[in-house]
Design a protein around this motif. Structure first.
Motif, PDB file in Angstrom:
ATOM      1  N   LEU A 112      -3.295   0.835 -20.877  1.00  0.00           N
ATOM      2  CA  LEU A 112      -4.592   0.417 -20.154  1.00  0.00           C
ATOM      3  C   LEU A 112      -5.794   0.155 -21.097  1.00  0.00           C
ATOM      4  O   LEU A 112      -6.486  -0.997 -20.780  1.00  0.00           O
ATOM      5  CB  LEU A 112      -4.860   1.601 -19.142  1.00  0.00           C
ATOM      6  N   CYS A 113      -5.675   0.464 -22.426  1.00  0.00           N
ATOM      7  CA  CYS A 113      -6.865   0.113 -23.279  1.00  0.00           C
ATOM      8  C   CYS A 113      -6.484  -1.320 -23.468  1.00  0.00           C
ATOM      9  O   CYS A 113      -7.343  -2.068 -23.679  1.00  0.00           O
ATOM     10  CB  CYS A 113      -6.810   0.961 -24.265  1.00  0.00           C
ATOM     11  N   ARG A 114      -5.203  -1.642 -23.815  1.00  0.00           N
ATOM     12  CA  ARG A 114      -4.860  -3.202 -24.099  1.00  0.00           C
ATOM     13  C   ARG A 114      -5.074  -3.953 -22.969  1.00  0.00           C
ATOM     14  O   ARG A 114      -5.777  -5.269 -23.344  1.00  0.00           O
ATOM     15  CB  ARG A 114      -3.176  -3.212 -24.491  1.00  0.00           C
ATOM     16  N   ARG A 115      -4.864  -3.783 -21.878  1.00  0.00           N
ATOM     17  CA  ARG A 115      -5.043  -4.279 -20.611  1.00  0.00           C
ATOM     18  C   ARG A 115      -6.509  -4.844 -20.513  1.00  0.00           C
ATOM     19  O   ARG A 115      -7.071  -5.909 -20.287  1.00  0.00           O
ATOM     20  CB  ARG A 115      -4.592  -3.652 -19.515  1.00  0.00           C
ATOM     21  N   PHE A 116      -7.431  -3.806 -20.721  1.00  0.00           N
ATOM     22  CA  PHE A 116      -8.890  -3.775 -20.395  1.00  0.00           C
ATOM     23  C   PHE A 116      -9.609  -4.325 -21.837  1.00  0.00           C
ATOM     24  O   PHE A 116     -10.821  -4.040 -21.947  1.00  0.00           O
ATOM     25  CB  PHE A 116      -9.440  -2.681 -19.970  1.00  0.00           C
ATOM     26  N   ALA A 117      -8.969  -4.261 -22.962  1.00  0.00           N
ATOM     27  CA  ALA A 117      -9.698  -4.862 -24.180  1.00  0.00           C
ATOM     28  C   ALA A 117     -10.367  -3.693 -24.736  1.00  0.00           C
ATOM     29  O   ALA A 117     -11.555  -3.884 -25.046  1.00  0.00           O
ATOM     30  CB  ALA A 117     -10.209  -5.937 -23.901  1.00  0.00           C
ATOM     31  N   ILE A 118      -9.889  -2.415 -24.377  1.00  0.00           N
ATOM     32  CA  ILE A 118     -10.874  -1.315 -24.851  1.00  0.00           C
ATOM     33  C   ILE A 118     -10.313  -0.759 -26.405  1.00  0.00           C
ATOM     34  O   ILE A 118      -9.116  -0.500 -26.441  1.00  0.00           O
ATOM     35  CB  ILE A 118     -10.816  -0.229 -23.865  1.00  0.00           C
ATOM     36  N   ASP A 119     -11.396  -0.759 -27.201  1.00  0.00           N
ATOM     37  CA  ASP A 119     -10.888  -0.321 -28.665  1.00  0.00           C
ATOM     38  C   ASP A 119     -10.627   1.012 -28.566  1.00  0.00           C
ATOM     39  O   ASP A 119     -11.288   2.057 -28.429  1.00  0.00           O
ATOM     40  CB  ASP A 119     -12.143  -0.573 -29.356  1.00  0.00           C
ATOM     41  N   ASN A 120      -9.214   1.367 -28.912  1.00  0.00           N
ATOM     42  CA  ASN A 120      -8.948   2.908 -28.971  1.00  0.00           C
ATOM     43  C   ASN A 120      -8.199   3.021 -30.588  1.00  0.00           C
ATOM     44  O   ASN A 120      -7.384   3.660 -30.825  1.00  0.00           O
ATOM     45  CB  ASN A 120      -7.806   3.242 -28.041  1.00  0.00           C
ATOM     46  N   SER A 121      -8.729   2.029 -31.527  1.00  0.00           N
ATOM     47  CA  SER A 121      -8.156   1.971 -32.775  1.00  0.00           C
ATOM     48  C   SER A 121      -8.453   3.356 -33.648  1.00  0.00           C
ATOM     49  O   SER A 121      -7.723   3.687 -34.565  1.00  0.00           O
ATOM     50  CB  SER A 121      -8.846   1.148 -33.683  1.00  0.00           C
TER      51      SER A 121
ATOM     52  N   LYS B 247      -2.499  -0.111  -8.717  1.00  0.00           N
ATOM     53  CA  LYS B 247      -3.163  -1.317  -8.958  1.00  0.00           C
ATOM     54  C   LYS B 247      -2.250  -2.345  -9.719  1.00  0.00           C
ATOM     55  O   LYS B 247      -2.436  -3.547  -9.444  1.00  0.00           O
ATOM     56  CB  LYS B 247      -4.358  -1.193  -9.739  1.00  0.00           C
ATOM     57  N   PHE B 248      -1.290  -1.955 -10.560  1.00  0.00           N
ATOM     58  CA  PHE B 248      -0.477  -2.684 -11.490  1.00  0.00           C
ATOM     59  C   PHE B 248       1.056  -2.220 -11.466  1.00  0.00           C
ATOM     60  O   PHE B 248       1.398  -1.905 -12.337  1.00  0.00           O
ATOM     61  CB  PHE B 248      -1.019  -2.754 -12.857  1.00  0.00           C
ATOM     62  N   PRO B 249       1.536  -2.188 -10.106  1.00  0.00           N
ATOM     63  CA  PRO B 249       2.815  -1.921  -9.943  1.00  0.00           C
ATOM     64  C   PRO B 249       3.856  -2.702 -10.938  1.00  0.00           C
ATOM     65  O   PRO B 249       4.045  -3.772 -11.359  1.00  0.00           O
ATOM     66  CB  PRO B 249       3.300  -2.222  -8.643  1.00  0.00           C
ATOM     67  N   GLY B 250       4.759  -1.597 -11.633  1.00  0.00           N
ATOM     68  CA  GLY B 250       5.694  -2.148 -12.355  1.00  0.00           C
ATOM     69  C   GLY B 250       5.182  -2.279 -13.932  1.00  0.00           C
ATOM     70  O   GLY B 250       6.134  -2.379 -14.987  1.00  0.00           O
ATOM     71  N   SER B 251       3.848  -2.037 -14.432  1.00  0.00           N
ATOM     72  CA  SER B 251       3.292  -2.332 -15.640  1.00  0.00           C
ATOM     73  C   SER B 251       3.191  -0.930 -16.224  1.00  0.00           C
ATOM     74  O   SER B 251       3.078  -0.032 -15.585  1.00  0.00           O
ATOM     75  CB  SER B 251       2.092  -3.157 -15.485  1.00  0.00           C
TER      76      SER B 251
ATOM     77  N   LEU C 146      -3.805   7.827 -13.615  1.00  0.00           N
ATOM     78  CA  LEU C 146      -2.395   7.178 -13.580  1.00  0.00           C
ATOM     79  C   LEU C 146      -1.875   6.734 -12.347  1.00  0.00           C
ATOM     80  O   LEU C 146      -1.281   5.686 -12.360  1.00  0.00           O
ATOM     81  CB  LEU C 146      -1.259   8.274 -14.253  1.00  0.00           C
ATOM     82  N   ALA C 147      -2.258   7.370 -11.072  1.00  0.00           N
ATOM     83  CA  ALA C 147      -1.676   6.948  -9.888  1.00  0.00           C
ATOM     84  C   ALA C 147      -2.565   5.741  -9.531  1.00  0.00           C
ATOM     85  O   ALA C 147      -1.956   4.770  -8.964  1.00  0.00           O
ATOM     86  CB  ALA C 147      -2.036   7.999  -8.839  1.00  0.00           C
TER      87      ALA C 147
END
Length: 228
Positions: A136-145, A125-129, A119-120
Motif C-alpha cells: 500500500l505504501c508503493r501504491r500511494f507513493a508513501i516513503d517507507n524507506s 477497495k483493490f480486490p486481487g491486489s 487490511l479489510a
C-alpha cells in the motif's frame, strides 16, 4: 472525531501458545489529522525472544529485560485509547493479542467493533491486489524507506498515512470539520450542502445539442434513447 492508529510487535503468532506483546506503538488522529500525541512502549514479554522474532523486530532478550511488563503499562494504554476507534492493519491479529494480555490481567477488553481494519478496507477497495503495508505504501507513493525492521511506532505512523489515503486522502471531509467538536463552526455532524439558489447555466452549446440530436436520430426509432 478521535482515532488511534495502532500497531503491535509480538514474540510469535498465538497468545494461547505463550506468545506475548513486546512493543506497542500508536498515534492519535483528530478529524483525520495527526495531533502529534503518541503512545510507545517496549514490553518485557517475560519469556525468551525466539530467533525468528528477533530477526524481524531487532528486539533481543537483553534489550527487553529491563522494560516494563504489560501489567505495568496496561492502564496507561487503556487511558490513551479510551473509546476512540482503533485503526489497525490486520486488526484480528493485534486485537487477539491485546485482549489476551488484558484478559490475563482481568482488565476491560477492547470491543471488536472498536477496531477499523485497514487490511479489510484495502482488499475491498483493490480486490486481487497485494494489500500488505509495504504494497500500500508503493501504491500511494508513501516513503517507507526507514522501515528496515518492523517497529510498532514507525509502522503506526506509516499506517496513519495509508489509512488516510484509503478513506480518500489526507482531508477526506475537505476540512469542513475544523473545530474540536468534530464539526465546522455553526454546523452539526449531519450537515449537508443546500441546493444552489440559482442553478448553474448549462455548458453545452447549441451546436453540440444539434449534433447530439442528429446522432440519436441516426440510431433509428428502436434505439433506447429514442424510445425513452
Amino acid at each position: 472525531m478521535r482515532e488511534i492508529v495502532l500497531d503491535t510487535e509480538t514474540t510469535g503468532f498465538d497468545p494461547e501458545q505463550g506468545d506475548r506483546i513486546v512493543e506497542i506503538g500508536a498515534v492519535e488522529l483528530w478529524n483525520h489529522v495527526a495531533t502529534g500525541q503518541t503512545f510507545h512502549k517496549y514490553i518485557n514479554p517475560e519469556r525468551g525472544m525466539p530467533q525468528e522474532a528477533f530477526e524481524v523486530h531487532g528486539l533481543g532478550d537483553d534489550f527487553l529485560r529491563d522494560k516494563p511488563v504489560f501489567a505495568q503499562i496496561a492502564d496507561e494504554f487503556l487511558t490513551f485509547v479510551g473509546d476512540a476507534k482503533i485503526v489497525i492493519h490486520n486488526a484480528a491479529f493485534d486485537m487477539k493479542f491485546l485482549n489476551a494480555e488484558l484478559g490475563w490481567l482481568k482488565k476491560p477488553q477492547l470491543p471488536w467493533e472498536q477496531a477499523v481494519d485497514t487490511l479489510a478496507i484495502a482488499r475491498a477497495k483493490f480486490p486481487g491486489s497485494p494489500a500488505s503495508l509495504d504494497a500500500l505504501c508503493r501504491r500511494f507513493a508513501i516513503d517507507n524507506s526507514s522501515r528496515t525492521l518492523h517497529g510498532a511506532l514507525l509502522d503506526s505512523e506509516i499506517l496513519a498515512e495509508v489509512y488516510l489515503e484509503l478513506i480518500g486522502g489526507k482531508q477526506p471531509d475537505f476540512a469542513l470539520s475544523t473545530d474540536t467538536s468534530g464539526a465546522a463552526a455553526g454546523q452539526s455532524d449531519n450537515w449537508r450542502p443546500r441546493p444552489r439558489p440559482t442553478p448553474l447555466p448549462p455548458r453545452i452549446t447549441e451546436k453540440e445539442k444539434a449534433a447530439h440530436a442528429a446522432f440519436v436520430d441516426a440510431l433509428g426509432e428502436n434505439a433506447l434513447w429514442s424510445r425513452l
